[in-house]
Design an enzyme around this catalytic site. Structure first.
Site, mmCIF file in Angstrom:
data_model
loop_
_atom_site.group_PDB
_atom_site.id
_atom_site.type_symbol
_atom_site.label_atom_id
_atom_site.label_comp_id
_atom_site.label_asym_id
_atom_site.label_seq_id
_atom_site.Cartn_x
_atom_site.Cartn_y
_atom_site.Cartn_z
ATOM 1 N N LYS A 182 0.839 -1.215 0.000
ATOM 2 C CA LYS A 182 0.000 0.000 0.000
ATOM 3 C C LYS A 182 0.871 1.262 0.000
ATOM 4 C CE LYS A 182 -4.149 -1.889 2.100
ATOM 5 N NZ LYS A 182 -5.003 -1.953 3.282
ATOM 6 N N THR A 227 -11.724 8.041 16.146
ATOM 7 C CA THR A 227 -12.873 8.168 17.052
ATOM 8 C C THR A 227 -12.714 7.157 18.182
ATOM 9 O OG1 THR A 227 -14.229 8.853 15.202
ATOM 10 C CG2 THR A 227 -15.400 8.052 17.155
ATOM 11 N N CYS A 238 -18.983 4.836 9.875
ATOM 12 C CA CYS A 238 -19.016 5.694 11.070
ATOM 13 C C CYS A 238 -20.296 5.564 11.906
ATOM 14 C CB CYS A 238 -18.797 7.135 10.663
ATOM 15 S SG CYS A 238 -17.263 7.322 9.741
HETATM 16 C C1 UGA Z 1 -20.230 10.821 9.002
HETATM 17 C C2 UGA Z 1 -20.395 12.259 9.537
HETATM 18 O O1 UGA Z 1 -21.328 12.962 8.718
HETATM 19 C C3 UGA Z 1 -19.052 13.005 9.555
HETATM 20 O O2 UGA Z 1 -19.233 14.284 10.134
HETATM 21 C C4 UGA Z 1 -18.068 12.184 10.394
HETATM 22 O O3 UGA Z 1 -16.767 12.799 10.412
HETATM 23 C C5 UGA Z 1 -17.933 10.785 9.801
HETATM 24 O O4 UGA Z 1 -19.244 10.158 9.792
HETATM 25 C C6 UGA Z 1 -16.988 9.993 10.672
HETATM 26 O O5 UGA Z 1 -17.284 9.760 11.841
HETATM 27 O O6 UGA Z 1 -15.848 9.707 10.217
HETATM 28 P P1 UGA Z 1 -20.014 9.712 6.557
HETATM 29 O O7 UGA Z 1 -20.244 8.418 7.253
HETATM 30 O O8 UGA Z 1 -18.886 9.834 5.619
HETATM 31 O O9 UGA Z 1 -19.804 10.907 7.639
HETATM 32 O O10 UGA Z 1 -21.312 10.053 5.709
HETATM 33 P P2 UGA Z 1 -22.673 10.889 5.910
HETATM 34 O O11 UGA Z 1 -22.781 11.864 4.817
HETATM 35 O O12 UGA Z 1 -22.784 11.397 7.279
HETATM 36 O O13 UGA Z 1 -23.764 9.757 5.650
HETATM 37 C C7 UGA Z 1 -23.872 8.633 6.482
HETATM 38 C C8 UGA Z 1 -25.083 7.803 6.115
HETATM 39 O O14 UGA Z 1 -26.280 8.481 6.443
HETATM 40 C C9 UGA Z 1 -25.198 7.461 4.626
HETATM 41 O O15 UGA Z 1 -25.579 6.117 4.488
HETATM 42 C C10 UGA Z 1 -26.282 8.378 4.107
HETATM 43 O O16 UGA Z 1 -26.975 7.849 3.010
HETATM 44 C C11 UGA Z 1 -27.183 8.459 5.334
HETATM 45 N N1 UGA Z 1 -28.012 9.673 5.361
HETATM 46 C C12 UGA Z 1 -27.447 10.900 5.513
HETATM 47 C C13 UGA Z 1 -29.393 9.545 5.277
HETATM 48 O O17 UGA Z 1 -29.944 8.430 5.145
HETATM 49 N N2 UGA Z 1 -30.171 10.683 5.357
HETATM 50 C C14 UGA Z 1 -29.613 11.918 5.495
HETATM 51 O O18 UGA Z 1 -30.386 12.912 5.566
HETATM 52 C C15 UGA Z 1 -28.232 12.028 5.570
#
Ligand code: UGA
Length: 435
Positions: free
Chosen positions: A35, A122, A261
């Site tokens: 990697k 985290t 996450c």
């Molecule tokens: C999430 C957090 O948003 C970040 O702030 C955080 O840093 C990250 O986890 C982490 O802990 O590393 P991420 O998992 O990349 O980020 O993606 P999101 O955009 O938060 O979406 C997560 C899930 O929620 C996805 O499956 C998305 O489809 C779903 N989602 C999101 C919904 O079903 N409805 C919504 O309104 C928003």
């Protein structure tokens, strides 16, 4: 400044490239030779918009250096970031073995001059204290250091933008010297700087992810009510969200949250709550509703689709990533395969990862239109932009039956009615549907 980042996943690599781009010298330590070689050649290993370009630019400028070695990077670094994974352990608790292993290696290689050891992974409350203890146990007598908890809030798919435009930068530490160094490093990053203690910083990260997961589960719960009551969840949530105290953002109902996450962090916060003698009922409900979101969706498909040749668009847990960890698509695909469905799939980025799980049990297509040829239903799991304005006349022409199960509400009900589809979505009345 010279900094070291241990770990080159979404958090480690995005952070490394952004800080290198500001003119810092950034060492990135990994533990797999193959990697590290690929990273040295400009392959980010993950799909993250803009990351390859930023990586190539900073490799060329010799501001980002990939290595397996701890000695040289730590000898030169003012700050060392720990950014390794903390997956779910067998009981939902965060598995901290990687964090502790790299803390020990860091300790062995700490120089005598002051170094900040800052944890971006985290980690549950109290972990940074444990890291401090490990380092004190294994470091050389004269090595001086301070611990900081500096949790990361970037999202996959928008990692670079989120890092540059953070809502807040959280710096938890008992050392003013360490806080000053972290503030200096983050000078060019937008967002309010929150200075706090270690346990508060650790909790801020879990509380943030948990409240976001809770908003999604709440939206999904209301979508169940809407389906039973004949209401339209988009109208309901649009109106609810206009109240400034509530807001509409992050309340899109769907097939449930996935990714590396939310599922892991909600579980870990439940586990932390239990270990603190609390009863984290609310978080347990968030998890339960998330499971109901995908199982209710699956139930609609099973009830209506009799002819078992179907297609699925969107496999990643959300758009703009190839990540399928905890993706609702994986759960739904497995259940449908168990029931004897024949499935064509299309995803712009995640197919290679899905192939590693399902191999030749499903058929892969390199465009969404061919994937629907002769199928009796189409399932949409992920709201990639390219599906939103696709030629639905052509889709209808290619399908054996014009039936769509839309897990992300990407089409308007009026349009689907006019086009003559049988259309199931989330929390909205069905169009020409039987269940
Ligand atoms: C999430 C957090 O948003 C970040 O702030 C955080 O840093 C990250 O986890 C982490 O802990 O590393 P991420 O998992 O990349 O980020 O993606 P999101 O955009 O938060 O979406 C997560 C899930 O929620 C996805 O499956 C998305 O489809 C779903 N989602 C999101 C919904 O079903 N409805 C919504 O309104 C928003």
């Amino acid at each position: 400044m010279t900094i070291t980042i241990i770990g080159h996943g979404y958090v480690g690599l995005v952070t490394a490239c952004v800080f290198a781009d500001f003119g810092n010298l950034v060492y990135v330590i990994g533990h797999t030779k193959e990697k590290i070689e690929r990273l040295k050649n400009g392959d980010p290993l993950i799909y993250e918009p803009g990351l390859k370009e930023l990586l190539e630019k900073n490799l060329k400028a010799k501001r980002v250096v990939f290595t397996l070695d701890y000695k040289k990077p730590l000898f030169h670094s003012d700050i060392v970031f720990i950014a390794v994974g903390t997956p779910s352990g067998s009981n939902g608790e965060a598995d901290l073995s990687a964090v502790f292993a790299v803390a020990k290696k860091t300790a062995f290689n700490l120089k005598d001059e002051f170094t900040v050891v800052s944890c971006k992974s985290t980690v549950p409350v109290g972990t940074n204290k444990k890291i401090e203890k490990i380092i004190n146990t294994y470091k050389s007598k004269n090595a001086r250091f301070a611990i900081v908890s500096c949790p990361e809030f970037l999202r996959e798919g928008t990692g670079i933008y989120d890092t540059l435009n953070a809502d807040r930068v959280v710096i938890g530490s008992a050392s003013n010297k360490a806080i000053d160094l972290l503030l200096k490093l983050h000078e060019s990053i937008n967002g309010k700087k929150i200075i706090t203690d270690l346990p508060s910083a650790e909790l801020i990260k879990y509380a943030s992810n948990a409240v976001l997961a809770m908003k999604i589960s709440f939206a999904n719960l209301i979508s169940f009510y809407c389906e039973k009551a004949g209401a339209d969840v988009e109208n309901v949530l649009d109106a609810v969200g206009l109240d400034k105290r509530i807001g509409r953002i992050f309340m899109d109902p769907g097939v449930g949250y996935g990714g590396a996450c939310f599922p892991k962090d909600v579980k870990a916060l439940i586990s932390i709550g239990n270990s603190l003698g609390l009863d984290p009922l609310l978080l347990e409900a968030v998890e339960k509703v998330n499971f109901q979101a995908k199982s209710n969706f699956l139930e609609k498909i099973i009830k209506d689709v009799k002819d078992k040749k179907i297609a699925m668009w969107g496999l990643s847990f959300k758009p703009n990533t190839d990540d399928i960890r905890e993706a609702p698509s994986v759960f739904i695909l497995q259940k449908l395969l168990d029931m004897g469905f024949e499935i064509n799939v299309y995803d712009p980025a995640a197919q290679n990862n899905v192939k590693k799980v399902f191999r030749d049990k499903i058929k892969y297509f390199d465009n969404p239109i061919d994937a629907v040829d002769g199928v009796s239903a189409l399932i949409i799991n992920t709201e990639w932009n390219e599906f939103k304005q696709i030629n639905l006349h052509e889709i209808k022409r290619r399908m054996k039956k014009a039936v769509i199960f839309d897990g992300r509400n990407i089409y308007s009900l009026t349009m689907m009615k006019n086009l003559g589809f049988v259309y199931y979505s989330i929390g909205r009345p069905g169009i020409n549907t039987v269940v």
